[in-house]
Design an enzyme around this catalytic site. Sequence first.
Site, PDB file in Angstrom:
ATOM      1  N   ARG A  66      36.051  44.313  58.939  1.00  0.00           N
ATOM      2  CA  ARG A  66      36.672  42.994  58.659  1.00  0.00           C
ATOM      3  C   ARG A  66      36.232  41.967  59.692  1.00  0.00           C
ATOM      4  NH1 ARG A  66      42.894  43.718  57.847  1.00  0.00           N
ATOM      5  NH2 ARG A  66      42.732  41.511  57.247  1.00  0.00           N
ATOM      6  N   GLN A 100      50.098  34.273  58.672  1.00  0.00           N
ATOM      7  CA  GLN A 100      50.110  35.740  58.616  1.00  0.00           C
ATOM      8  C   GLN A 100      48.687  36.264  58.763  1.00  0.00           C
ATOM      9  OE1 GLN A 100      53.144  37.197  55.367  1.00  0.00           O
ATOM     10  NE2 GLN A 100      52.274  35.248  54.680  1.00  0.00           N
ATOM     11  N   ASP A 103      42.532  36.032  60.683  1.00  0.00           N
ATOM     12  CA  ASP A 103      41.236  35.358  60.845  1.00  0.00           C
ATOM     13  C   ASP A 103      41.419  34.122  61.730  1.00  0.00           C
ATOM     14  OD1 ASP A 103      41.884  34.286  57.547  1.00  0.00           O
ATOM     15  OD2 ASP A 103      41.726  32.866  59.219  1.00  0.00           O
ATOM     16  N   HIS A 118      50.970  37.732  62.850  1.00  0.00           N
ATOM     17  CA  HIS A 118      50.476  39.110  62.655  1.00  0.00           C
ATOM     18  C   HIS A 118      49.296  39.421  63.568  1.00  0.00           C
ATOM     19  CE1 HIS A 118      52.344  39.401  58.352  1.00  0.00           C
ATOM     20  NE2 HIS A 118      53.239  39.469  59.315  1.00  0.00           N
ATOM     21  N   THR A 186      50.476  32.953  49.907  1.00  0.00           N
ATOM     22  CA  THR A 186      51.095  34.230  50.260  1.00  0.00           C
ATOM     23  C   THR A 186      51.935  34.736  49.101  1.00  0.00           C
ATOM     24  OG1 THR A 186      52.510  35.398  51.857  1.00  0.00           O
ATOM     25  CG2 THR A 186      53.052  33.096  51.416  1.00  0.00           C
ATOM     26  N   SER A 187      51.931  36.065  48.916  1.00  0.00           N
ATOM     27  CA  SER A 187      52.597  36.658  47.742  1.00  0.00           C
ATOM     28  C   SER A 187      54.092  36.833  47.946  1.00  0.00           C
ATOM     29  CB  SER A 187      51.973  38.023  47.422  1.00  0.00           C
ATOM     30  OG  SER A 187      52.181  38.906  48.529  1.00  0.00           O
ATOM     31  N   ASN A 212      50.367  27.796  45.754  1.00  0.00           N
ATOM     32  CA  ASN A 212      49.812  29.127  45.571  1.00  0.00           C
ATOM     33  C   ASN A 212      48.990  29.185  44.282  1.00  0.00           C
ATOM     34  OD1 ASN A 212      49.977  31.678  47.129  1.00  0.00           O
ATOM     35  ND2 ASN A 212      50.763  32.552  45.213  1.00  0.00           N
TER      36      ASN A 212
HETATM   37  N1  APR Z   1      44.404  29.809  46.487  1.00  0.00           N
HETATM   38  C1  APR Z   1      45.739  29.939  46.675  1.00  0.00           C
HETATM   39  N2  APR Z   1      46.389  31.135  46.607  1.00  0.00           N
HETATM   40  C2  APR Z   1      45.642  32.221  46.344  1.00  0.00           C
HETATM   41  C3  APR Z   1      44.245  32.156  46.133  1.00  0.00           C
HETATM   42  C4  APR Z   1      43.627  30.882  46.212  1.00  0.00           C
HETATM   43  N3  APR Z   1      42.306  30.721  46.020  1.00  0.00           N
HETATM   44  N4  APR Z   1      43.802  33.425  45.869  1.00  0.00           N
HETATM   45  C5  APR Z   1      44.875  34.222  45.930  1.00  0.00           C
HETATM   46  N5  APR Z   1      45.988  33.510  46.206  1.00  0.00           N
HETATM   47  C6  APR Z   1      47.362  33.985  46.366  1.00  0.00           C
HETATM   48  C7  APR Z   1      47.705  35.165  45.488  1.00  0.00           C
HETATM   49  O1  APR Z   1      48.201  34.705  44.228  1.00  0.00           O
HETATM   50  C8  APR Z   1      48.805  35.850  46.308  1.00  0.00           C
HETATM   51  O2  APR Z   1      50.080  35.326  45.970  1.00  0.00           O
HETATM   52  O3  APR Z   1      47.491  34.439  47.700  1.00  0.00           O
HETATM   53  C9  APR Z   1      48.470  35.481  47.752  1.00  0.00           C
HETATM   54  C10 APR Z   1      47.904  36.634  48.564  1.00  0.00           C
HETATM   55  O4  APR Z   1      48.921  37.602  48.674  1.00  0.00           O
HETATM   56  P1  APR Z   1      48.643  38.915  49.537  1.00  0.00           P
HETATM   57  O5  APR Z   1      47.319  39.483  49.162  1.00  0.00           O
HETATM   58  O6  APR Z   1      49.868  39.753  49.421  1.00  0.00           O
HETATM   59  O7  APR Z   1      48.483  38.370  51.023  1.00  0.00           O
HETATM   60  P2  APR Z   1      49.645  37.923  52.019  1.00  0.00           P
HETATM   61  O8  APR Z   1      50.796  37.336  51.259  1.00  0.00           O
HETATM   62  O9  APR Z   1      49.010  37.076  53.055  1.00  0.00           O
HETATM   63  O10 APR Z   1      50.099  39.319  52.682  1.00  0.00           O
HETATM   64  C11 APR Z   1      51.048  39.234  53.725  1.00  0.00           C
HETATM   65  O11 APR Z   1      50.777  41.603  54.119  1.00  0.00           O
HETATM   66  O12 APR Z   1      49.324  43.343  54.212  1.00  0.00           O
HETATM   67  C12 APR Z   1      50.057  42.486  54.977  1.00  0.00           C
HETATM   68  O13 APR Z   1      49.577  41.834  57.156  1.00  0.00           O
HETATM   69  C13 APR Z   1      49.161  41.668  55.844  1.00  0.00           C
HETATM   70  O14 APR Z   1      49.434  39.367  56.487  1.00  0.00           O
HETATM   71  C14 APR Z   1      49.408  40.240  55.379  1.00  0.00           C
HETATM   72  C15 APR Z   1      50.764  40.321  54.724  1.00  0.00           C
END
Ligand code: APR
Length: 246
Positions: A66, A100, A103, A118, A186-187, A212
Amino acid sequence: MTRIDKAQSPSGRIVILTGAGISKESGLETFRDPGGIWSRVRIEDVATPEAFTRDPERVHGFYNARRQGLLSDNVRPNAAHLALARLESEWPGEVLLVTQNIDDLHERAGSRNLIHMHGELLRALCLHCRGVEVWRDDMALDSVCPTCGRAGGLRVNVVWFGEMPFEMERIYQALAGCDLFISIGTSGNVYPAAGFVAEVRGTGRGATVELNLEPSEGHSHFTESHYGPASEIVPIFVETLLQERT
Ligand code: APR
């Protein structure tokens, strides 16, 4: 469109939370989207203290890949990162960016008032001396700590599952006093970050906005939402917020 009550707080304190979605268009993977990181690798194998104790070389390998990806030439901040840096520089009140993400794209875009709750992929923690240093190379079992000079004690300075995120007291203080909370990319799956919107709603004062690709787990908590790619909707939102201020 969100309006911060000028009577309430003419400058308006803003807290922004970002997740992996804001970096997706920069070429970095998310975790829970289809084909995301956790669809290929188990959290228990690479992102817990137990995994590091059991198989440190595998954990080093996961973060080395990564890190190499983040440092490749084609990975750079996108328009969403740049828009948040613009907001911080042009907004009259405080803008605190809590990410979170591990990078460094927010820093490279110019954000300064920034918390990596994080941790950071480009820093190493030494388990011998607790020193934290910038680290941009591959990390291995025999890597030498730049602070104390001892080998065998380095780990990536990220927060694994089961560990306490960084600067939580400062984050909760900011949430308690903010006039606008913006959640981006974020999800809403991982706490404590997923609970920040409820914290703000509980104060009865801050507006809450979700930007989002699609509704997150916590979408119902937000008073306003805009869906689409971050590089498109975040610059528009920032421009409108700055226009509203005048
Ligand atoms: N623009 C906006 N949102 C986006 C895009 C985009 N181009 N692509 C994806 N997304 C959204 C997705 O719909 C999702 O809701 O970004 C979100 C990513 O969710 P996750 O993959 O769950 O990432 P995150 O929410 O940052 O995870 C939180 O979980 O695994 C741990 O430590 C890790 O910091 C991370 C934490």
